[in-house]
Design an enzyme around this catalytic site. Structure first.
Site, PDB file in Angstrom:
ATOM      1  N   LYS A  28     -16.958   4.521  -5.383  1.00 14.07           N
ATOM      2  CA  LYS A  28     -17.168   3.083  -5.166  1.00 14.07           C
ATOM      3  C   LYS A  28     -16.347   2.607  -3.957  1.00 14.07           C
ATOM      4  O   LYS A  28     -15.426   3.316  -3.511  1.00 14.07           O
ATOM      5  CB  LYS A  28     -16.760   2.318  -6.433  1.00 14.07           C
ATOM      6  CG  LYS A  28     -15.298   2.489  -6.811  1.00 14.07           C
ATOM      7  CD  LYS A  28     -15.029   2.032  -8.254  1.00 14.07           C
ATOM      8  CE  LYS A  28     -13.564   2.189  -8.602  1.00 14.07           C
ATOM      9  NZ  LYS A  28     -13.311   1.996 -10.052  1.00 14.07           N
ATOM     10  N   TYR A  34       7.205 -12.832  15.257  1.00 19.11           N
ATOM     11  CA  TYR A  34       7.048 -14.193  14.742  1.00 19.11           C
ATOM     12  C   TYR A  34       8.230 -14.609  13.865  1.00 19.11           C
ATOM     13  O   TYR A  34       8.736 -13.804  13.077  1.00 19.11           O
ATOM     14  CB  TYR A  34       5.778 -14.293  13.897  1.00 19.11           C
ATOM     15  CG  TYR A  34       4.505 -14.379  14.708  1.00 19.11           C
ATOM     16  CD1 TYR A  34       4.300 -15.407  15.617  1.00 19.11           C
ATOM     17  CD2 TYR A  34       3.500 -13.430  14.540  1.00 19.11           C
ATOM     18  CE1 TYR A  34       3.124 -15.487  16.350  1.00 19.11           C
ATOM     19  CE2 TYR A  34       2.322 -13.501  15.257  1.00 19.11           C
ATOM     20  CZ  TYR A  34       2.143 -14.534  16.172  1.00 19.11           C
ATOM     21  OH  TYR A  34       0.981 -14.601  16.882  1.00 19.11           O
TER      22      TYR A  34
HETATM   23  C1  LIG Z   1     -12.613   3.055 -10.623  1.00 16.10           C
HETATM   24  C2  LIG Z   1     -13.022   3.632 -11.921  1.00 16.10           C
HETATM   25  C3  LIG Z   1     -12.816   5.003 -12.177  1.00 16.10           C
HETATM   26  C4  LIG Z   1     -11.993   5.886 -11.274  1.00 16.10           C
HETATM   27  O1  LIG Z   1     -10.643   5.533 -11.488  1.00 16.10           O
HETATM   28  P1  LIG Z   1      -9.413   6.245 -10.758  1.00 16.10           P
HETATM   29  O2  LIG Z   1      -8.226   5.622 -11.384  1.00 16.10           O
HETATM   30  O3  LIG Z   1      -9.543   5.882  -9.314  1.00 16.10           O
HETATM   31  O4  LIG Z   1      -9.524   7.697 -10.994  1.00 16.10           O
HETATM   32  C5  LIG Z   1     -13.356   5.536 -13.341  1.00 16.10           C
HETATM   33  N1  LIG Z   1     -14.015   4.745 -14.236  1.00 16.10           N
HETATM   34  C6  LIG Z   1     -14.184   3.418 -14.034  1.00 16.10           C
HETATM   35  C7  LIG Z   1     -14.905   2.604 -15.050  1.00 16.10           C
HETATM   36  C8  LIG Z   1     -13.692   2.813 -12.882  1.00 16.10           C
HETATM   37  O5  LIG Z   1     -13.841   1.498 -12.698  1.00 16.10           O
END
Ligand SMILES: *Cc1c(COP(=O)(O)O)cnc(C)c1O
Length: 345
Positions: free
Chosen positions: A33, A242
């Site tokens: 994702k 800054y």
């Molecule tokens: C993002 C996600 C994962 C992967 O999680 P990691 O901690 O990055 O390994 C797996 N299952 C769900 C439902 C997620 O949202």
């Protein structure tokens, strides 16, 4: 060139997936994702498919459709947000598998796409996505009769192995799914590390593949080199950046480098942050600007062409610590204007 260079080591990335895969006796998926945690789904996903990943997970149907273009037919693409209004054509045309989260989504799915593959997501205590126990009990027999490809849930505290929540969610998941005739999945990276009780039929690591905690033994995947635009001598009593937040206490050589918070170099890292010129540590001086950062190069011989922000000396979790966040946020914030290259084995 005044843009930073991001190097993504696909050989290290696939080695991390393989290491996570070897921890369980069951199948290992890959979570890609958010553009593969910011590293580029068009390069990352094919490398993982090549390494043997057969099931992929994305957050939204739009990401799934893009991933289908990248992977072609074959690998299974699962969508965590399930079947939202407006997703039907994407799910059908890109052959995605929605992880349905509610009775409403289940109805939408069977009405719009009867016979199309789907999975189910259960809430075991995180209270984020998935059916709760009562909803699940009402729907369970009807849903299972439609042969879901997967029944899954997600752990809230798997990055803390000793947290009571892990065992509690495991027990709830077992209670909700015991004896069903469908593949089950509970573990992301953290859950994979918790051991076989958590593995079921499929693990779904994300961050560990990309070299992040809690996978301590992960190989580093990203390297970020930031070019020096200019350097100057700053005298005792002069300030840098800054709001004059840093004042020289001795004559100091300052490099101005070409990246800033617009590139995901979080301003909140503040004066804890440092970069490297070879093996010489160089502190950030003053505020991080949008496109520039001042760095102390007094101990460096000559003017370095670039400084290393991510690499062998410090990884995404070190930067995250400085900014009070997690490696996931550093990865997914990596700048869009970086020049990128990919290393293959
Ligand atoms: C993002 C996600 C994962 C992967 O999680 P990691 O901690 O990055 O390994 C797996 N299952 C769900 C439902 C997620 O949202």
């Amino acid at each position: 060139m005044a843009v930073a260079h991001l190097t993504i080591d696909l050989a290290a990335l696939t080695a991390n997936w393989q290491a996570l895969n070897s921890m369980s006796q069951t199948e290992t998926a890959a979570v890609v994702k958010a553009d593969a945690y910011g590293l580029g789904i068009d390069k990352v996903a094919p490398a993982l498919a090549q390494a043997g990943a057969r099931r992929f997970f994305v957050a939204a149907a739009e990401e799934g459709a893009e991933l289908r273009q990248v992977l072609g037919s074959g690998p299974e693409i699962n969508v965590f947000s399930g079947h939202m209004k407006g997703d039907t054509a994407l799910i059908r045309d890109a052959n995605l598998v929605p992880m349905l989260n509610s009775i409403d989504q289940m109805l939408r799915q069977v009405e719009a796409l009867p016979g199309h593959a789907f999975g189910l997501q259960l809430d075991t205590g995180m209270n984020r996505l998935g059916m709760e126990d009562a909803e699940w009990r009402a729907l369970r027999d009807i849903a299972l009769a439609q042969k879901p490809t997967l029944v899954m849930s997600h752990l809230a505290c798997a990055d803390e192995p000793a947290h009571y929540m892990n065992a509690q969610q495991l027990q709830t998941f077992v209670d909700m799914t015991d004896g069903i005739d469908a593949d089950r999945s509970l573990a992301a990276t953290g859950g994979t590390l918790l051991g076989p009780d958590y593995h079921f039929d499929l693990t779904r690591p994300g961050v560990g593949i990309y070299g992040g905690m809690p996978f301590i033994d992960a190989k580093p995947v990203v390297r970020l080199d930031v070019p020096v635009i200019q350097s100057r001598e700053v005298q005792t009593g002069e300030t840098v950046g800054y709001s004059n937040t840093w004042t020289a206490e001795r004559p100091t050589r300052v490099a101005t480098i070409a990246a800033g918070y617009a590139d995901g170099i979080l301003r909140a890292m503040g004066d804890q942050a440092c970069l490297w010129a070879g093996d010489t540590r160089c502190k950030v001086l003053g505020r991080i600007s949008m496109d520039m950062i001042g760095v102390d190069i007094t101990s460096v011989e000559g003017e370095p062409a670039s400084l290393e922000l991510l690499g062998p000396h410090q990884g995404v979790d070190m930067l995250a610590d400085w900014a009070g966040t997690i490696g996931y946020e550093i990865l997914t914030s990596l700048g869009h204007r970086y020049d990128r290259s990919y290393l293959t084995a």
